[in-house]
Design a protein around this motif. Structure first.
Motif, short mmCIF file in Angstrom:
data_model
loop_
_atom_site.label_atom_id
_atom_site.label_comp_id
_atom_site.label_asym_id
_atom_site.label_seq_id
_atom_site.Cartn_x
_atom_site.Cartn_y
_atom_site.Cartn_z
N MET A 17 9.16 -2.93 -9.44
CA MET A 17 9.37 -2.85 -8.00
C MET A 17 8.23 -3.56 -7.28
N ILE A 18 8.57 -4.23 -6.19
CA ILE A 18 7.62 -4.95 -5.34
C ILE A 18 7.71 -4.38 -3.93
N THR A 19 6.56 -4.20 -3.28
CA THR A 19 6.55 -3.78 -1.88
C THR A 19 6.12 -4.96 -1.02
N GLU A 20 6.97 -5.32 -0.10
CA GLU A 20 6.65 -6.33 0.91
C GLU A 20 5.95 -5.61 2.06
N HIS A 21 4.83 -6.17 2.51
CA HIS A 21 4.01 -5.57 3.57
C HIS A 21 3.86 -6.62 4.67
N ALA A 22 4.22 -6.23 5.90
CA ALA A 22 4.04 -7.15 7.03
C ALA A 22 3.58 -6.36 8.24
N LEU A 23 2.46 -6.80 8.84
CA LEU A 23 2.05 -6.28 10.14
C LEU A 23 2.68 -7.18 11.18
N LEU A 24 3.47 -6.58 12.05
CA LEU A 24 4.24 -7.34 13.03
C LEU A 24 3.61 -7.19 14.42
N PRO A 25 2.92 -8.23 14.89
CA PRO A 25 2.32 -8.18 16.24
C PRO A 25 3.38 -8.56 17.27
N ILE A 26 3.78 -7.61 18.09
CA ILE A 26 4.84 -7.82 19.07
C ILE A 26 4.22 -8.19 20.42
N ILE A 27 4.85 -9.11 21.10
CA ILE A 27 4.39 -9.52 22.43
C ILE A 27 4.35 -8.27 23.32
N LEU B 223 7.44 -2.14 5.77
CA LEU B 223 7.34 -2.03 4.32
C LEU B 223 8.76 -2.10 3.76
N VAL B 224 8.98 -3.03 2.84
CA VAL B 224 10.29 -3.18 2.20
C VAL B 224 10.07 -3.16 0.70
N GLU B 225 10.83 -2.34 0.02
CA GLU B 225 10.77 -2.29 -1.44
C GLU B 225 11.92 -3.11 -2.01
N TRP B 226 11.55 -3.98 -2.94
CA TRP B 226 12.51 -4.87 -3.61
C TRP B 226 12.43 -4.64 -5.11
N GLU B 227 13.53 -4.89 -5.79
CA GLU B 227 13.53 -4.80 -7.25
C GLU B 227 12.60 -5.86 -7.85
N SER B 228 12.59 -7.06 -7.26
CA SER B 228 11.73 -8.14 -7.77
C SER B 228 11.24 -8.99 -6.61
N LEU B 229 10.19 -9.75 -6.85
CA LEU B 229 9.66 -10.67 -5.84
C LEU B 229 10.72 -11.68 -5.42
N GLU B 230 11.47 -12.18 -6.38
CA GLU B 230 12.48 -13.20 -6.11
C GLU B 230 13.63 -12.66 -5.24
N ASP B 231 13.90 -11.35 -5.33
CA ASP B 231 14.93 -10.79 -4.46
C ASP B 231 14.58 -11.00 -3.00
N HIS B 232 13.29 -10.98 -2.68
CA HIS B 232 12.86 -11.23 -1.30
C HIS B 232 12.68 -12.72 -1.03
N THR B 233 11.84 -13.37 -1.85
CA THR B 233 11.43 -14.74 -1.54
C THR B 233 12.53 -15.77 -1.74
N HIS C 263 2.99 -9.36 -0.76
CA HIS C 263 3.76 -8.56 -1.72
C HIS C 263 2.79 -7.81 -2.63
N PHE C 264 3.14 -6.56 -2.94
CA PHE C 264 2.26 -5.69 -3.72
C PHE C 264 3.02 -5.06 -4.88
N GLU C 265 2.29 -4.85 -5.98
CA GLU C 265 2.79 -4.09 -7.13
C GLU C 265 2.00 -2.80 -7.20
N THR C 266 2.66 -1.70 -7.46
CA THR C 266 1.99 -0.41 -7.56
C THR C 266 1.13 -0.37 -8.82
N VAL C 267 -0.13 0.02 -8.66
CA VAL C 267 -1.01 0.19 -9.81
C VAL C 267 -1.35 1.67 -10.03
#
Length: 103
Positions: free
Chosen positions: A1-11, A53-63, A91-95
């Protein structure tokens, strides 16, 4: 599993509009192959900043899968107009993880 992390700065001043658009966009990403879960949180200290935060099965599922899909074009048209500056996505992997201890 991969976690996508994005800080979204909104106007500033566009937060309500962003949240309404996100309510539509979340269905797009949730329908993608490899999607597992997602959360959107708003900063208490900086209310114009959101954490996605979005959890994906694999990095490629997102990218490859999501970003290469027609759904991503819909996602972009709904949300990208609210960002200033454009968010950095990593993208992050749980350790290490721990469940809440039983009482």
């Amino acid at each position: 599993m991969i976690t996508e992390h994005a800080l979204l700065p909104i106007i500033p001043g566009r937060e309500e509009d962003f949240e309404a658009a996100f309510a539509q966009a979340r269905h797009i990403i949730a329908s993608m192959p490899g999607f597992l879960a997602m959360s959107l949180s708003r900063s208490i200290e900086s209310p114009q900043t959101y954490l996605l935060l979005v959890e994906w099965e694999s990095l490629e599922d997102h990218t490859v899968g999501f970003r290469g899909s027609p759904g991503y074009q819909q996602w972009r048209s709904l949300l990208h107009r609210f960002y200033e500056p454009f968010p950095v996505v990593e993208h992050f992997e749980t350790v290490s993880a721990a469940p809440k201890a039983a009482s």
